[in-house]
Motif scaffolding. Structure first.
Motif, short mmCIF file in Angstrom:
data_model
loop_
_atom_site.label_atom_id
_atom_site.label_comp_id
_atom_site.label_asym_id
_atom_site.label_seq_id
_atom_site.Cartn_x
_atom_site.Cartn_y
_atom_site.Cartn_z
N ARG A 283 -33.66 6.74 -8.99
CA ARG A 283 -33.71 7.65 -7.86
C ARG A 283 -34.79 8.72 -7.96
N TYR A 284 -35.62 8.63 -9.00
CA TYR A 284 -36.67 9.63 -9.17
C TYR A 284 -37.56 9.68 -7.93
N LEU B 62 -26.99 -0.14 -6.41
CA LEU B 62 -28.36 -0.02 -5.91
C LEU B 62 -28.39 0.08 -4.39
N THR B 63 -27.55 -0.72 -3.72
CA THR B 63 -27.49 -0.68 -2.26
C THR B 63 -27.03 0.69 -1.78
N ASP B 64 -26.04 1.27 -2.46
CA ASP B 64 -25.57 2.61 -2.09
C ASP B 64 -26.69 3.64 -2.22
N CYS C 128 -30.96 7.06 0.35
CA CYS C 128 -32.37 7.45 0.63
C CYS C 128 -32.67 7.39 2.11
N ARG C 129 -32.22 6.31 2.76
CA ARG C 129 -32.54 6.13 4.18
C ARG C 129 -31.82 7.17 5.05
N ILE D 263 -35.95 0.47 -4.28
CA ILE D 263 -34.61 0.13 -4.80
C ILE D 263 -34.19 -1.25 -4.30
N ASP D 264 -34.51 -1.56 -3.04
CA ASP D 264 -34.23 -2.91 -2.52
C ASP D 264 -34.95 -3.97 -3.36
#
Length: 280
Positions: A176-177, A269-271, A276-277, A189-190
């Motif tokens: 998440r940096y 990862l999806t969370d 972010c979005r 991340i995706d």
């Protein structure tokens, strides 16, 4: 014994000079020593000229051939172990050219089959999107950036060699940096989620509440069981001593036991990508 980073090559020079001195004292030519050690004469020459770093096994073979005393053997072996550690300072790497480092890594990746990466604070270039790669080189000289980005992206082809096995452990801080804008980070991340489906790639996630034990943490990489690198902020340390490599493998295994993999990792990862979005 503490070793200053800018003196880490001094043991290598001292080792080379000492081995040469001991050979001459024993009255052996390089050709005769090579025959006794079942090595080539050119390898002996490179070792004595500090052009090649001998393994501990090489040093032990040479010492047996020279029939040195136990005290001398212990002194030379201790020096050889120190010489197995190499400091690569960030400034020196930039002076030589970051593209040279990429070529060095590509050769190491080509000759290795098992890879272990512990990523503490950022995503490694092998897993990075083009936007992330470019941002990670933001402070590099502009004339080096374009070539280095291309080489980093080219190196990613190694991930699709099914004869090689990769395990990446990423902390939540690394994933998440905020190196790039939120929408681009969501795509990064995706990309991790997609790569985690590759049969030869394992991506493990270590959420923030994972306890990794006491002591300082740093990013490190292990190539097979032969070479390891640790990456503090100002450069990299290369370990070739088998004991150091095994210590890092043991540490990696402890972290691996606490990581989320497969579906659990992809859910996390999806969370994070959705956060972010949505601006969370």
């Amino acid at each position: 014994m503490a070793i200053e980073p800018d003196r880490l090559d001094q043991p290598g020079r001292e080792l080379a000079a000492m081995l040469k001195r001991l050979r001459r004292r024993a009255g052996l030519s390089g050709v005769r020593l090579a025959a006794h050690c079942n090595m080539s004469q050119s390898k002996i020459s490179r070792i004595e000229g500090n052009k090649a770093r001998p393994s501990l096994l090489d040093v032990q073979q040479i010492l047996r051939a020279l029939d040195v005393s136990p005290a001398v053997a212990a002194e030379v072996t201790a020096l050889a172990r120190i010489a197995q550690t190499e400091w690569q300072g960030g400034r020196a790497l930039r002076r030589k050219g970051l593209d040279k480092k990429q070529l060095q890594l590509a050769r190491l990746e080509a000759s290795s089959t098992t890879f272990r990466y512990f990523l503490l604070s950022m995503i490694t270039g092998l897993l990075a999107t083009p936007a992330y790669v470019r941002a990670s080189l933001g402070d590099a000289p502009s004339e080096q950036q374009m070539k280095t980005v291309a080489l980093k992206l080219e190196r990613q082809r190694v991930l699709f060699d099914r004869s090689k096995r990769f395990t990446f452990l990423l902390t939540e801080a690394a994933v998440r940096y905020p190196l790039i804008p939120r929408d681009e980070l969501a795509m990064q991340i995706d990309h991790l989620t997609s790569l985690s489906r590759q049969p030869n790639i394992r991506i493990g996630i270590l959420p923030m509440d994972t306890c990794l034990g006491t002591g300082a943490l740093n990013t490190f990489t292990i190539y097979d069981e032969a070479v390891a690198t640790a990456e503090p902020d100002l450069g990299a340390i290369v370990f070739r001593d088998a004991r150091d490599v095994q210590d890092l493998i043991a540490r990696f295994t402890r972290y691996e036991e606490q990581a989320l993999f497969s579906g659990h990792a992809r859910t996390q990862l999806t969370d994070w990508a959705e956060a972010c979005r949505s601006g969370r």
